[in-house]
Design a protein around this motif. Structure first.
Motif, mmCIF file in Angstrom:
data_model
loop_
_atom_site.group_PDB
_atom_site.id
_atom_site.type_symbol
_atom_site.label_atom_id
_atom_site.label_comp_id
_atom_site.label_asym_id
_atom_site.label_seq_id
_atom_site.Cartn_x
_atom_site.Cartn_y
_atom_site.Cartn_z
ATOM 1 N N CYS A 172 0.915 -1.685 -0.005
ATOM 2 C CA CYS A 172 0.152 0.065 0.060
ATOM 3 C C CYS A 172 1.346 1.549 -0.082
ATOM 4 O O CYS A 172 2.014 1.254 0.057
ATOM 5 N N TRP A 173 0.061 2.404 -0.142
ATOM 6 C CA TRP A 173 0.915 3.326 0.050
ATOM 7 C C TRP A 173 1.586 3.613 0.920
ATOM 8 O O TRP A 173 3.184 4.460 1.355
ATOM 9 N N ILE A 174 0.887 3.514 2.010
ATOM 10 C CA ILE A 174 1.990 3.842 3.638
ATOM 11 C C ILE A 174 2.958 2.960 3.562
ATOM 12 O O ILE A 174 4.375 3.042 3.521
ATOM 13 N N HIS A 175 2.570 2.114 2.450
ATOM 14 C CA HIS A 175 4.397 0.819 3.167
ATOM 15 C C HIS A 175 5.159 1.681 2.798
ATOM 16 O O HIS A 175 6.777 1.575 2.190
ATOM 17 N N LYS A 176 4.841 1.429 1.133
ATOM 18 C CA LYS A 176 5.894 2.398 -0.012
ATOM 19 C C LYS A 176 6.666 3.718 0.659
ATOM 20 O O LYS A 176 7.635 3.602 0.269
ATOM 21 N N THR A 177 5.580 4.733 1.191
ATOM 22 C CA THR A 177 6.512 5.657 1.465
ATOM 23 C C THR A 177 7.212 5.730 2.472
ATOM 24 O O THR A 177 8.322 6.237 2.757
ATOM 25 N N VAL A 178 6.757 5.066 3.666
ATOM 26 C CA VAL A 178 8.169 4.851 4.216
ATOM 27 C C VAL A 178 9.171 3.958 4.573
ATOM 28 O O VAL A 178 9.743 4.349 4.723
ATOM 29 N N ASN A 179 8.629 2.524 2.951
ATOM 30 C CA ASN A 179 10.093 2.247 2.337
ATOM 31 C C ASN A 179 10.857 3.070 1.981
ATOM 32 O O ASN A 179 12.727 3.069 2.140
ATOM 33 N N VAL A 180 10.952 4.173 1.333
ATOM 34 C CA VAL A 180 11.252 5.529 0.919
ATOM 35 C C VAL A 180 12.491 6.104 1.551
ATOM 36 O O VAL A 180 13.024 6.112 1.491
ATOM 37 N N LEU A 181 11.144 7.265 2.630
ATOM 38 C CA LEU A 181 12.105 7.312 3.640
ATOM 39 C C LEU A 181 13.063 7.002 4.014
ATOM 40 O O LEU A 181 13.657 7.410 4.744
ATOM 41 N N ASN A 182 12.384 5.453 4.608
ATOM 42 C CA ASN A 182 13.953 5.166 5.224
ATOM 43 C C ASN A 182 15.478 4.759 4.070
ATOM 44 O O ASN A 182 16.154 4.521 5.105
ATOM 45 N N LYS A 183 15.283 4.865 2.995
ATOM 46 C CA LYS A 183 16.837 5.094 2.312
ATOM 47 C C LYS A 183 17.297 6.351 2.583
ATOM 48 O O LYS A 183 18.124 6.832 1.428
ATOM 49 N N VAL A 184 16.566 7.779 2.628
ATOM 50 C CA VAL A 184 16.875 9.168 2.276
ATOM 51 C C VAL A 184 17.112 9.765 3.518
ATOM 52 O O VAL A 184 17.600 9.351 4.627
ATOM 53 N N LEU A 185 18.135 10.742 2.772
ATOM 54 C CA LEU A 185 18.200 11.398 4.531
ATOM 55 C C LEU A 185 17.534 11.878 5.132
ATOM 56 O O LEU A 185 16.335 12.909 4.354
ATOM 57 N N LYS A 186 17.093 12.355 6.559
ATOM 58 C CA LYS A 186 16.526 12.838 8.078
ATOM 59 C C LYS A 186 16.349 14.194 6.858
ATOM 60 O O LYS A 186 15.027 15.081 7.135
ATOM 61 N N SER A 187 17.563 14.976 6.622
ATOM 62 C CA SER A 187 17.065 16.683 6.220
ATOM 63 C C SER A 187 16.182 16.391 4.906
ATOM 64 O O SER A 187 15.845 17.650 5.027
ATOM 65 N N VAL A 188 16.229 15.594 4.478
ATOM 66 C CA VAL A 188 15.223 15.612 3.384
ATOM 67 C C VAL A 188 13.740 14.747 3.046
ATOM 68 O O VAL A 188 12.742 15.081 2.120
ATOM 69 N N GLN A 189 13.746 13.999 4.026
ATOM 70 C CA GLN A 189 12.380 13.486 4.160
ATOM 71 C C GLN A 189 10.691 13.853 4.200
ATOM 72 O O GLN A 189 10.291 13.402 3.631
ATOM 73 N N SER A 190 11.271 15.142 4.980
ATOM 74 C CA SER A 190 9.705 15.350 5.051
ATOM 75 C C SER A 190 9.035 16.159 3.798
ATOM 76 O O SER A 190 8.317 16.097 3.153
ATOM 77 N N ARG A 191 10.077 16.849 2.722
ATOM 78 C CA ARG A 191 10.413 17.071 1.574
ATOM 79 C C ARG A 191 9.969 16.069 0.702
ATOM 80 O O ARG A 191 8.633 15.987 -0.098
ATOM 81 N N ILE A 192 10.003 14.821 0.526
ATOM 82 C CA ILE A 192 9.716 13.730 -0.204
ATOM 83 C C ILE A 192 8.537 13.549 0.335
ATOM 84 O O ILE A 192 8.206 12.695 -0.444
#
Length: 53
Positions: free
Chosen positions: A24-44
């Motif tokens: 689902c989109w929630i799990h997809k989003t969490v998976n992506v956010l776990n792979k990027v820097l914390k400083s850009v997570q909110s924008r992504i």
């Protein structure tokens, strides 16, 4: 889509073996956010939400 529904996926695989699994989109989003820097997570997260909507 069938997050956590293991019996469901077992039945799907049995009857339609070429079916692709999808989170689902929630799990997809969490998976992506776990792979990027914390400083850009909110924008992504905002950008992914825009795609979803």
């Amino acid at each position: 889509m069938g997050d956590g529904a293991f019996d469901f996926w077992n039945a799907v695989i049995k009857h339609w073996p070429t079916t692709h699994h999808q989170h689902c989109w929630i799990h997809k989003t969490v998976n992506v956010l776990n792979k990027v820097l914390k400083s850009v997570q909110s924008r992504i997260e905002e950008m992914l939400h825009d795609i979803w909507m």
